[in-house]
Design a protein around this motif. Structure first.
Motif, PDB file in Angstrom:
ATOM      1  N   ARG A 282       3.152  33.192   0.309  1.00  0.00           N
ATOM      2  CA  ARG A 282       4.038  32.414   0.842  1.00  0.00           C
ATOM      3  C   ARG A 282       5.681  32.740   1.540  1.00  0.00           C
ATOM      4  O   ARG A 282       6.054  31.874   2.191  1.00  0.00           O
ATOM      5  CB  ARG A 282       4.498  31.060   0.939  1.00  0.00           C
ATOM      6  CG  ARG A 282       4.778  30.742  -1.073  1.00  0.00           C
ATOM      7  CD  ARG A 282       5.572  29.654  -1.559  1.00  0.00           C
ATOM      8  NE  ARG A 282       6.257  29.724  -0.362  1.00  0.00           N
ATOM      9  CZ  ARG A 282       7.158  28.742  -1.087  1.00  0.00           C
ATOM     10  NH1 ARG A 282       7.129  27.652  -2.319  1.00  0.00           N
ATOM     11  NH2 ARG A 282       8.364  27.968  -0.039  1.00  0.00           N
TER      12      ARG A 282
ATOM     13  N   ARG B 114       7.738  27.174   6.353  1.00  0.00           N
ATOM     14  CA  ARG B 114       6.846  26.557   6.379  1.00  0.00           C
ATOM     15  C   ARG B 114       6.412  27.789   4.795  1.00  0.00           C
ATOM     16  O   ARG B 114       6.985  28.568   5.183  1.00  0.00           O
ATOM     17  CB  ARG B 114       6.314  26.709   7.127  1.00  0.00           C
ATOM     18  CG  ARG B 114       6.589  25.816   8.676  1.00  0.00           C
ATOM     19  CD  ARG B 114       5.611  24.544   8.534  1.00  0.00           C
ATOM     20  NE  ARG B 114       4.784  23.939   8.335  1.00  0.00           N
ATOM     21  CZ  ARG B 114       3.073  24.025   8.618  1.00  0.00           C
ATOM     22  NH1 ARG B 114       4.119  23.786  10.298  1.00  0.00           N
ATOM     23  NH2 ARG B 114       2.371  24.012   8.173  1.00  0.00           N
TER      24      ARG B 114
ATOM     25  N   ARG C 260      12.146  23.614   2.524  1.00  0.00           N
ATOM     26  CA  ARG C 260      11.793  25.150   2.633  1.00  0.00           C
ATOM     27  C   ARG C 260      10.591  25.296   3.612  1.00  0.00           C
ATOM     28  O   ARG C 260      10.042  26.818   3.690  1.00  0.00           O
ATOM     29  CB  ARG C 260      10.255  25.371   1.144  1.00  0.00           C
ATOM     30  CG  ARG C 260       8.986  24.696   1.329  1.00  0.00           C
ATOM     31  CD  ARG C 260       8.032  24.334   0.395  1.00  0.00           C
ATOM     32  NE  ARG C 260       7.214  25.893   0.923  1.00  0.00           N
ATOM     33  CZ  ARG C 260       6.421  26.149   0.926  1.00  0.00           C
ATOM     34  NH1 ARG C 260       5.187  25.436  -0.154  1.00  0.00           N
ATOM     35  NH2 ARG C 260       5.738  27.168   1.427  1.00  0.00           N
TER      36      ARG C 260
ATOM     37  N   TYR D 129       7.219  26.711  12.234  1.00  0.00           N
ATOM     38  CA  TYR D 129       8.271  25.819  12.034  1.00  0.00           C
ATOM     39  C   TYR D 129       8.850  24.418  12.519  1.00  0.00           C
ATOM     40  O   TYR D 129       8.416  25.036  13.520  1.00  0.00           O
ATOM     41  CB  TYR D 129       9.716  26.326  12.000  1.00  0.00           C
ATOM     42  CG  TYR D 129       9.661  27.705  10.664  1.00  0.00           C
ATOM     43  CD1 TYR D 129       8.553  28.695  10.082  1.00  0.00           C
ATOM     44  CD2 TYR D 129      10.223  27.144   9.225  1.00  0.00           C
ATOM     45  CE1 TYR D 129       8.499  29.520   9.143  1.00  0.00           C
ATOM     46  CE2 TYR D 129      10.039  28.485   8.238  1.00  0.00           C
ATOM     47  CZ  TYR D 129       9.355  29.234   8.588  1.00  0.00           C
ATOM     48  OH  TYR D 129       9.557  30.526   7.780  1.00  0.00           O
TER      49      TYR D 129
ATOM     50  N   TYR E 260      13.361  37.722   1.408  1.00  0.00           N
ATOM     51  CA  TYR E 260      12.283  38.281   1.869  1.00  0.00           C
ATOM     52  C   TYR E 260      12.410  39.839   0.786  1.00  0.00           C
ATOM     53  O   TYR E 260      12.851  40.412   1.149  1.00  0.00           O
ATOM     54  CB  TYR E 260      11.309  38.366   2.978  1.00  0.00           C
ATOM     55  CG  TYR E 260      11.038  36.500   3.384  1.00  0.00           C
ATOM     56  CD1 TYR E 260      12.047  35.430   3.525  1.00  0.00           C
ATOM     57  CD2 TYR E 260       9.776  36.503   3.291  1.00  0.00           C
ATOM     58  CE1 TYR E 260      12.225  34.568   4.550  1.00  0.00           C
ATOM     59  CE2 TYR E 260       9.803  35.258   4.119  1.00  0.00           C
ATOM     60  CZ  TYR E 260      10.798  34.101   4.475  1.00  0.00           C
ATOM     61  OH  TYR E 260      10.682  32.707   4.755  1.00  0.00           O
TER      62      TYR E 260
ATOM     63  N   ARG F 249       9.276  33.190   0.927  1.00  0.00           N
ATOM     64  CA  ARG F 249      10.189  32.924   0.453  1.00  0.00           C
ATOM     65  C   ARG F 249      10.556  30.977   1.198  1.00  0.00           C
ATOM     66  O   ARG F 249      10.193  30.578   2.525  1.00  0.00           O
ATOM     67  CB  ARG F 249      12.029  33.403   0.256  1.00  0.00           C
ATOM     68  CG  ARG F 249      11.463  35.101   0.300  1.00  0.00           C
ATOM     69  CD  ARG F 249      11.114  35.232  -1.984  1.00  0.00           C
ATOM     70  NE  ARG F 249      11.711  34.400  -2.235  1.00  0.00           N
ATOM     71  CZ  ARG F 249      13.539  34.700  -3.404  1.00  0.00           C
ATOM     72  NH1 ARG F 249      13.644  35.660  -2.387  1.00  0.00           N
ATOM     73  NH2 ARG F 249      14.403  34.008  -4.293  1.00  0.00           N
TER      74      ARG F 249
HETATM   75 CA   LIG Z   1       8.918  30.496   4.128  1.00  0.00          CA
END
Ligand SMILES: [Ca+2]
Ligand SMILES: [Ca+2]
Ligand SMILES: [Ca+2]
Ligand SMILES: [Ca+2]
Ligand SMILES: [Ca+2]
Ligand SMILES: [Ca+2]
Ligand SMILES: [Ca+2]
Ligand SMILES: [Ca+2]
Ligand SMILES: [Ca+2]
Ligand SMILES: [Ca+2]
Ligand SMILES: [Ca+2]
Ligand SMILES: [Ca+2]
Ligand SMILES: [Ca+2]
Ligand SMILES: [Ca+2]
Ligand SMILES: [Ca+2]
Ligand SMILES: [Ca+2]
Lengths: 150, 150, 150, 150, 150, 150, 150, 150, 150, 150
Positions: free
Chosen positions: I147, B149, B147, J116, H116, I149
């Motif tokens: 958070r 972060r 997923r 990330y 999103y 997606r």
């Molecule tokens: Ca994310």
């Protein structure tokens, strides 16, 4: 059946053991201020000194840099140097923390080693260089506890 | 600083590569019936043939034994034999499945390889020997998706 | 230091092994209809036949009763009878399922055995008496997969 | 129906009760520094002194070693020695903690005992040798609370 | 010490037992089409016929209405009527489903009863009136399985 | 349709109300030391004094025993005595805590009452006898907050 | 105390009720192929026709467009038009689905309405225009079930 | 204040738009068998054609290779080429799937685009080249649904 | 198409705006002691003063009552009075907290406002009347962070 | 194949780099009191100065406003200005925090940057302007740690 090109089947870059690995540092661009840098390393493996079998761990490192940041590629190679190296769980975790502390001379550093279970019982190891400064914000490492099954 | 007793610092038991590893089988005590055995192997590592750097995967293997069960210690050593072996993600996962299928001659087998991200993009590989028998119960492997972060 | 009253330190009620245990059944009050009963047994333990050390499992049993329901206290004692009994994971799980099927003569039955990891690799075993009837509703057992650490 | 080879069906290695079990210790390789070692033991079982029925618990032990580390195989056998031993939840948890404290003479130690529910109400027990030193990092044990169903 | 005003300390509205409870129905405003209505009832309690002690369950009911919808207040009172009523887990769950099916004459109905553990082993019961129509969308009930501790 | 044997359909053991319930105590086997005992009671129900309808709560009780432990069967019956008793959420939670404190004379005690929503808004109540001693370890109760849907 | 500038304190853009709201459509850029579009609308509110109090729902809409896609701003306004409008849970959910189906003439459409609990019991409603085409991929909506507390 | 070395402040490698990006393919080492390869790409961003503002998505791509595998570095660059490119959610997701299908000529391919939220409502898009072959194992993509807050 | 009985389609009970709403208080039955009452309100909505569009929030309120408890029905109506009222996120959250503090004269109060995202960025607001008393137990509000997606 | 209307394919509004971006502030309506405002920004992306490839982060910003609040649209544009800008992880996160601190002159501010993973190891950065005031309530940021796979 697996891919087996001559030049590829060997590890070319990993240092043979931790002592052979170089841990580099670069200047801290915000040396005038306290902040925390966290590395999460879920890909750590070493060798059990007793059985010769692989061990695995999930490592989390937090530190407050002073003059130096760790150079991230050298950190990766340093951690990779444990791949063929014998190390006990408690000893190995603390030793990695001390090596980083010696190299980086940070204002503060801690390491959490979350080892995969052996004999049904995992070991976690938590070390820090000393009490964390009050004025710095250091979130929990938040690694879920081992829970068995169900 | 790490523990370094002479006899301990080397892996004594891991086969050098998958071809050198022996995968043993034992008789299936319930060969008169269909059931599924699942192995979850979160401690798999191999070497990237391109970069020489370590790769890591979480493997899940499901099979319906016919006459044979895999001997679990030999499975562990076989998987450990990839430790210093170059292998691409897609290829390696399917090859492990095929090796098991050849050895065990199961009624059916599948393997899921859930690889740690490289370049921000993890690869998962899903292989099975063919359509699963309708009358057997095979739960989802249930490995959470990557997923990022947040 | 622990509590050690003479009469208490021994298990008084557990059958010595599965063969000594009685599995009772009571009439199904809704024998005119298909429904599923599920038992979740997170407190199962047996002995590894090879090492003599304890093994642990989380068991989930689903069945469609015909004329009989299992008497729940006798089920608990039957499962408890494995406490000092040597049993391999695959064999033990299927054998429990078969014993229940023989006793209850259900329309259908399945068992999932989710064993705690040994050597870093847990084994899960899934057995059912045959294809589940289409007209009955049987939810997933939903036991989370083993995931190692991190 | 279960596997029943003569030599295998009995536990060979478990001590008969906690008093018969030996808890060994080995030198702490980092005795010059404070760190925490955590053991998670999700495979604990004892006998209810009142009913003679098995009880189960998930134990988590944290300690700051001084001169000694616990030898992990002896810890496993010590915990296994409760298998046929009568013990109340509160008493048993604290007694295990005290035995470890006496043996290891740690700088600090705590134990959390998370017992499976009886009568719909689980008991958790939390004990430590005293206030934890400020300068040591000791993460939460993070065991999810019992929640019933839904 | 608790609030104890004369008129308040008794339940005024709950039917004494399920037979005394009325389950009302209202016209389905979309009787021309198939859809599913789900009720989640995490507040169900009854009395164990053997011990006289309370039992608790989390109930989930799905149905495809035909001409009638259940009147939700009467559903609540009907479920509340089990509060002082003796009922076995399997029997009670199916009986609630059948009562709803008789009253509502739905195209299809199912009930899941997720009971709190007794003796360390919870029972879940799953019943439906028959195979669900293919053309209707009926999501999983998604109730997490019981897992013990850890 | 439900099971209705003459002797079984009535609650035989629950006290009629909290004042009629006896809360027993037994000697603390580790009275020389501070530790915490936690009870999680997800099966609590009482009657709303205003509407006469049932209310439900998830209760968690933590205490540091001094000379006494609560006898767990009497605790269960005491909590069960609220089943037909009118009680407001805030009042009821604190009153249970105070009754336990009066009976057990603990070094410290707290209670969390996590009530099921009414009117879309659940109420949680948190009470303790005073500041918790610094030297005792008391984990969070960890009950997830109410979240509505989605 | 709250912000109260003259022009701001009133809703300027929401249609007064669903009948006044316009639902616009735009051409489907991939009308040659089957795919699914999902909207998740966690911000839905309407008025209970019986009590005049607000209701809330989490809505999820899936459809396979044919010639038209819904214009997303008009969808938002249409859903907002229920803000001051009386609507029962079952009726409202299906009605929204039908309005979308009439406007978009999709190959297939479904709606899940996950309503916040009233009287301790939430209602979920699941409607679709008919059996989903086999060749299209339509993931579960995955909305967690209501679970009460604990 | 930020790091601003002359040569570093510009993107050197990303193609200017999807049409300029090359998507390479390499031979499938297991072309004799059906298996699935999954890429999870949580780092996708494009530009909203209406507002000029950035959009973000989490993409998951599954395919059954025939003669070709996608070359993973070129996939990363292709996805990166949307960084300064205007694209609507539904259109963009399906277009990426089609470009991959054209290049790889896979036996089957699907893409899930999890965008999103904008305006409080996220859009998910699910496309596949056709019905998935029955004999191949294709796990759910398992991306959690959007849930708002709470 | 939706239910539209004449008397039902309008909100009868919500105050027109916060200033018109009455917030009632009732005597605290445990005024002699410190405890915390928490309200979780996942059903809050107001109007954005800039766009006239609805906003949504999940509110959590904790307080230590002194002489007064809030009357819960009036709290519900007070929060409902924001339904057609313009309010900025930061301002609105703090204003609700201050109104409660003025009315209840509590020993301490805090409010957390967890707003649904706008423009991809949610705002959370945390306010309290002052430092919380040391001797009172106030658990975290535990609302999961936003958070995105994936 | 993607949408490509002439006017749309370019970003119209994003500042070219952080130095060109204006960060606006508006008066704090509750300047007489201490409270915390949190922004969660899961849509952050910048360019790696070494490789020219995109980086992604999840940012969380908490501050106690004094006279000023940040104007949220300008915050969004400021964060968007990193889209084509080279920035190292540690440096970039602290620099954003300092820019906000300079502009808003808050009583206190902190920023968490959750990047990330690159090379299998994500970096998190935690900075604050100084020790947080004791009397203000500042919940944890609660971002789950990176965990790899499994
Ligand atoms: Ca994310
Ligand atoms: Ca400092
Ligand atoms: Ca078969
Ligand atoms: Ca049937
Ligand atoms: Ca892992
Ligand atoms: Ca120390
Ligand atoms: Ca139909
Ligand atoms: Ca467990
Ligand atoms: Ca004390
Ligand atoms: Ca003490
Ligand atoms: Ca919500
Ligand atoms: Ca189609
Ligand atoms: Ca519950
Ligand atoms: Ca095929
Ligand atoms: Ca006080
Ligand atoms: Ca202050």
């Amino acid at each position: 059946m697996t891919h087996d090109a001559p030049a590829l089947g060997r590890a070319v870059a990993l240092p043979a053991d931790p002592d052979s690995a170089t841990l580099d540092r670069v200047p801290n661009p915000h040396a005038d201020t306290d902040y925390v840098t966290r590395f999460v390393c879920p890909e750590f493996t070493s060798i059990c000194p007793v059985t010769g079998q692989p061990d695995f761990a999930h490592l989390v490192i937090d530190y407050i840099p002073d003059r130096w940041l760790v150079e991230s590629k050298s950190l990766k190679l340093y951690l990779g140097s444990f791949r063929n190296h014998g190390a006990f769980h408690e000893d190995c975790t603390v030793a990695i923390g001390k090596r980083l502390a010696t190299t980086l001379e940070p204002r503060w550093l801690r390491i959490g080693g979350y080892w995969y279970p052996r004999g049904g019982i995992p070991i976690d190891v938590f070390w820090q260089t000393g009490k964390a400064p009050d004025s710095v914000w250091i979130p929990d490492q938040g690694v879920p506890p081992y829970r068995g099954r169900g």
